[in-house]
Design an enzyme around this catalytic site. Structure first.
Site: not given
Length: 161
Positions: A29-31, A81, A143
């Protein structure tokens, strides 16, 4: 400075499956997703990493990766996010080079992308017969882009490289 040189390709066939040496399920996941860099957390089989990658288009980008405790990564994943990436990464050796073939799951199911990391941007390598069109310069296949706009939303026309 850590530089990653990576090229991405679609697959022309499933013949690569006969060459798989190892596979690992990954969740990421993306912070953060700034204009110049992304920050992600990735969890694999018993290990986890925090990764910062510049957002240039093309094969060469800055990348910094740090191992973090698995328990911390699991908590960080909950802070990410919306739009998680889940995939199975297959490792395939061909002509002395390591190929990482990502078979996406969830909202990106049906997408399979092969990546090769190189030492030099113009380094030559043998193209396996199962390799399809190159998509290195197509940001839809990054990604971070797949987390924001999954493959399931592309529609038939959008799936052409």
């Amino acid at each position: 400075m850590a530089i990653e040189i990576e090229r991405k390709f679609l697959l022309a066939s499933d013949a690569w499956r006969a060459e798989v040496a190892a596979s690992e399920r990954l969740a990421q996941g993306y912070l953060g997703n700034a204009e110049r860099a992304s920050v992600r957390v990735r969890i694999g089989a018993g290990h986890a990493f925090l990764n910062i990658k510049s957002r240039e288009l093309g094969a060469q980008r800055q990348e910094f990766e740090y191992e973090v405790p698995l328990a911390d990564a699991e908590q960080l994943l909950q802070l990410c996010l919306p739009g998680r990436i889940e995939k199975i990464r297959h490792h395939v050796r061909h002509a002395g080079m390591l190929w990482e073939i990502d078979e996406f799951l969830g909202d990106n199911a049906g997408l399979v992308v092969a990546e090769i990391e190189l030492d030099q941007p113009e380094q030559r390598f043998e193209r396996p017969a199962w390799l399809g069109a190159e998509v290195t310069d197509d940001e839809r296949y990054y990604n971070i882009a797949l987390a924001q706009r999954p493959y399931a939303l592309w529609g038939r026309a959008g799936r052409e490289p």
